[in-house]
Scaffold this active site. Structure first.
Site, PDB file in Angstrom:
ATOM      1  N   ASP A   1       1.166  -1.235   0.037  1.00  0.00           N
ATOM      2  CA  ASP A   1       0.005   0.139  -0.068  1.00  0.00           C
ATOM      3  C   ASP A   1       0.950   1.198   0.057  1.00  0.00           C
ATOM      4  OD1 ASP A   1      -2.229   1.652   0.016  1.00  0.00           O
ATOM      5  OD2 ASP A   1      -3.177   0.798   1.724  1.00  0.00           O
TER       6      ASP A   1
HETATM    7  C1  BGC Z   1      -5.070   3.198   0.340  1.00  0.00           C
HETATM    8  C2  BGC Z   1      -5.182   2.217  -0.658  1.00  0.00           C
HETATM    9  C3  BGC Z   1      -5.243   2.714  -2.233  1.00  0.00           C
HETATM   10  C4  BGC Z   1      -3.979   3.377  -2.140  1.00  0.00           C
HETATM   11  C5  BGC Z   1      -3.592   4.148  -3.557  1.00  0.00           C
HETATM   12  C6  BGC Z   1      -3.899   4.092   0.108  1.00  0.00           C
HETATM   13  O1  BGC Z   1      -3.765   5.148   0.992  1.00  0.00           O
HETATM   14  O2  BGC Z   1      -4.922   2.498   1.641  1.00  0.00           O
HETATM   15  O3  BGC Z   1      -6.540   1.557  -0.450  1.00  0.00           O
HETATM   16  O4  BGC Z   1      -5.326   1.919  -3.094  1.00  0.00           O
HETATM   17  O5  BGC Z   1      -3.810   4.639  -1.088  1.00  0.00           O
HETATM   18  O6  BGC Z   1      -4.466   5.264  -3.573  1.00  0.00           O
END
Ligand code: BGC
Length: 756
Positions: A280
């Site tokens: 993530d």
């Molecule tokens: C979130 C994810 C997301 C990623 C990309 C993160 O902060 O936890 O769910 O896919 O950002 O935007």
């Protein structure tokens, strides 16, 4: 097995093997040409800056692409921009390796569907799959070939804002939805230009953050992991999902991003997952704050654990070479990760045509078109849950005067809900617009805002992203209430659009209080005093504590956040053009102190006696009963359904037999309707304690007014399996309660004995 089926299977396997061999030859040849730096470059995933969902940003992306230091880019929007950066990769970098383009296409692209929690309340897997299909068509028409969806984190804590992004509290339903979403995005052929690769997230246990505080620690037994939190992930893997995203939280004292047990032992060895794993957003760097080492240490740890791609943080890009020189990682480890990224690109067909998703004509005709918007409207109407309808105030007739009040009545920006990064916010349909257009010319609508979202600007400031229409009204709370009461007095019915704004749930939007903000409750109280029938149209991204509302407001329709067409769908349901049929996929507690409250709980050694709400030395509270306001599976209709007693094909079974359990459902009301018939099973005695009931099947049936339908479930020992103390997946002989009903509380029950 039939002979022809066997031959067909052999042929399919042979073709798949031949394709895999071809892919391997291609990638072997490519990797031979790659330097270690170029291999590490493939593992790097910067964000584009078009849509920012976190803090850190990479600089000089263009230069890095040329140098072969970027494997993909995410949250970049439009065919023109994507074509431009892809061109740099395939024309100006040494090996001309195409990039993948990801985005958070979570519940639709420009055509936005209900938030996932709402979508799950449809209990309709075809609708769910189709919403993902349409999202894939639109995203791929606009250059995207990879989505960070589905989010399948089980959550039993409504304080956690991201409960809005998942499918609720149940692993069985969550698994069915995970499968449907993956199929919808990926279709049967990832090489087609209108399918995209899916990324299931956040692996794992992210929804169990302590105290519902986002990113917080999780701590649970492996039994709970395997029986409750893992199943939707495994279902996605079984459905062939192309990628996994690691979660931010720690699991058993190790951040998931650095957990070899999660990323390799469970995911690859136990489940046989063959795709790639992305972190993530800055997940690797965050291991420094988790306290397990500096950037070089945690980057090597992530790679060695089984992470393949690094989102945003560039830990792999900047430290792996050094770790390699110092023997902290191996070429084989880097090769394995690089190979998985290249395989994904190969499977998407990007080596055949890097611009295959960059068709400007498709972008013009296939995004936000009338057909997609129509489906979004129909889907939204199916996601709404009628919580209360005393005196059948709903549906409203299309004549007379409606007073529409509430801070959420006329806010286009608020309708799509959280994580709708590609939405056309200003074009979303509000309740006001929906009521006017669907109501037609015999309806008069009076509108007043009635209240701000809250008495101070806390939520406006912290949750942000409200757009113009939700800005504070500077009048006093009383002046706004007075205006609302005055139009209510001139009307036949009052519709109050109240609850949470879109950004009060979602990432980094945890709440410690689950009630509707007081200023809105004050408005509702004043409206109730007018004596007019009041309909609460409830916006929320989480289960709220609605004890007061349930006791005092006659009619409550929970509309979650319905997406681009929400206002039309709300009007369709309020006027009765659509009969609501959504059922809750999370328990609604009485107050925050009961949390976590979920239907599939254990019995304990001191359960409360049936029918009581307090007994000394039993498991309960002094000040509140153990009951929810609305149980899992609950939802009303404009019609009513009655259930016959349960009929079982046998009460004594042995081994691999099949039990059939059926009920007859009768529509006893005036409207045709849909009913979600739910099957629950309790394993009465186990080698470990078992939940008091578990969902094991459901069927959504259309039943016409006056009609009866028999609904039958086939149950085999497979449905009785669970992970035991030794994490062995098996069933145990003994007594089982078989329950069928319209929600997890109101069920008809039968008993069987099943021996081995
Ligand atoms: C979130 C994810 C997301 C990623 C990309 C993160 O902060 O936890 O769910 O896919 O950002 O935007």
């Amino acid at each position: 097995m039939k002979k022809w089926l066997f031959v067909l299977l052999l042929a399919v396997t042979a073709t798949a093997n031949a394709q895999d061999a071809k892919m391997k030859t291609f990638i072997d040849a490519l990797m031979k040409k790659m330097t270690v730096d170029e291999k590490i470059g493939q593992l790097n995933l910067p964000g584009s800056g078009d849509i920012v969902t976190g803090q850190a940003q990479s600089s000089d992306i263009g230069k890095k692409i040329k140098e072969g230091k970027v494997g993909g880019l995410f949250n970049i929007k439009s065919v023109a921009k994507i074509r431009e950066v892809q061109k740099v990769a395939v024309e100006e970098s040494r090996l001309k390796i195409p990039m993948i383009f990801g985005m958070d296409v979570i519940h639709g692209y420009e055509t936005v569907f209900p938030i996932p929690l709402g979508l799950s309340c449809t209990w309709d897997m075809k609708l769910v799959e189709n919403s993902a299909r349409i999202a894939a068509v639109e995203a791929s028409a606009d250059g995207i070939n990879w989505t960070f969806s589905p989010m399948v984190d089980i959550s039993r804590d409504p304080r956690w804002g991201r409960i809005s992004e998942g499918n609720g509290e149940d692993p069985y339903l969550g698994s069915a939805i995970a499968t449907a979403m993956v199929k919808g995005y990926q279709g049967n052929d990832l090489k087609a230009n209108n399918t995209i690769m899916s990324c299931v997230k956040h692996y794992a246990m992210y929804g169990a953050a302590e105290a519902g505080r986002d990113y917080n620690t999780t701590d649970m037994t492996r039994q709970t992991m395997y029986n409750v939190y893992f199943p939707p992930f495994k279902a996605a893997a079984d459905a062939g999902v192309g990628s996994f995203m690691a979660s931010f939280n720690e699991v058993e004292g190790v951040p998931a991003t650095g957990s070899k047990w999660l990323m390799t032992d469970v995911l690859r060895k136990q489940w046989g997952f063959k795709g790639f794993v992305v972190t993530d957003y800055t997940g690797i760097n965050e291991m420094i704050d988790h306290g397990i080492g500096d950037l070089q240490t945690v980057s090597a740890r992530a790679l060695n654990a089984g992470i393949d791609m690094d989102m945003v943080g560039e830990g792999l890009l900047t430290t792996l070479k050094k770790s390699l020189a110092e023997g902290k990682t191996t070429v084989a480890q880097i090769d394995a990760a690089c190979r998985r990224i290249l395989e994904a690109k190969y499977k998407l067909g990007l080596f055949d045509d890097p611009y295959k998703y960059c068709d400007a004509n498709r972008a013009k005709t296939e995004v936000f078109n009338a057909a997609h918007r129509k489906t979004a409207r129909e889907t939204a109407a199916q996601s709404f849950v009628l919580l209360k309808n005393e005196g059948n105030i709903l549906p409203i007739k299309k004549t007379g005067t409606i007073a529409l009040v509430g801070p959420l009545a006329d806010n286009p920006e608020n309708m799509p809900g959280t994580w709708a990064v590609a939405a056309r916010f200003s074009e979303a349909i509000t309740v006001l617009k929906g009521l006017k257009e669907v109501g037609g010319s015999n309806i008069k609508i009076l509108h007043a805002r009635g209240s701000n979202l809250d008495s101070d600007s806390l939520f406006e400031e912290r949750a942000g992203m409200f757009g113009k229409s939700l800005r504070r009204d500077s009048r006093s709370a009383q002046a706004m209430i007075d205006e609302a009461v005055s139009i209510a007095n001139q009307s036949d019915v009052v519709v109050v659009a109240a609850g949470e704004s879109a950004e009060m749930s979602g990432e980094s939007s945890s709440r410690s209080n689950l009630e509707i903000p007081k200023v809105q409750q004050d408005l509702i109280k004043a409206l109730l005093k007018t004596g007019k029938p009041v309909v609460l149209v409830l916006f929320t991204g989480r289960p709220l504590a609605l004890k007061w509302e349930q006791e005092n407001v006659p009619t409550i329709l929970n509309v979650w956040f319905g997406g681009s067409e929400a206002g039309y769908a709300i009007a369709d349901v309020l006027f009765g053009d659509v009969n609501p049929s959504g059922k809750l996929t999370t328990t609604f507690p009485q107050n925050v102190g009961q949390v976590p409250l979920y239907y599939a709980h254990k019995n304990t050694g001191r359960p409360l006696e049936e029918g009581k709400w307090f007994s000394k030395f039993r498991s309960n509270y002094l000040d509140v009963s153990n009951d929810p306001v609305y149980p899992f599976g609950y939802g009303l209709s404009y019609t009513s359904f009655s259930y016959s007693d349960i009929k079982l094909s046998s009460t004594s079974l042995k081994g691999n037999q099949t039990l059939t359990a059926s009920v007859t459902v009768t529509n006893t009301g005036k409207y045709d309707g849909k009913e979600v018939v739910q099957l629950y099973i309790r394993d009465v005695v186990g080698s470990v304690t078992r939940p008091v009931k578990e969902l094991k099947g459901f069927q959504k049936v259309d039943v016409k007014a006056g009609e009866s339908k028999t609904v039958t479930f086939n149950i085999t020992p497979n449905d009785l399996k669970f992970y035991n103390y030794d994490l062995k997946h098996d069933w145990e002989a003994g007594e089982f309660q078989i329950m069928i009903g319209s929600n997890s509380r109101d069920v008809k029950m039968g008993k069987v004995n099943w021996s081995k």
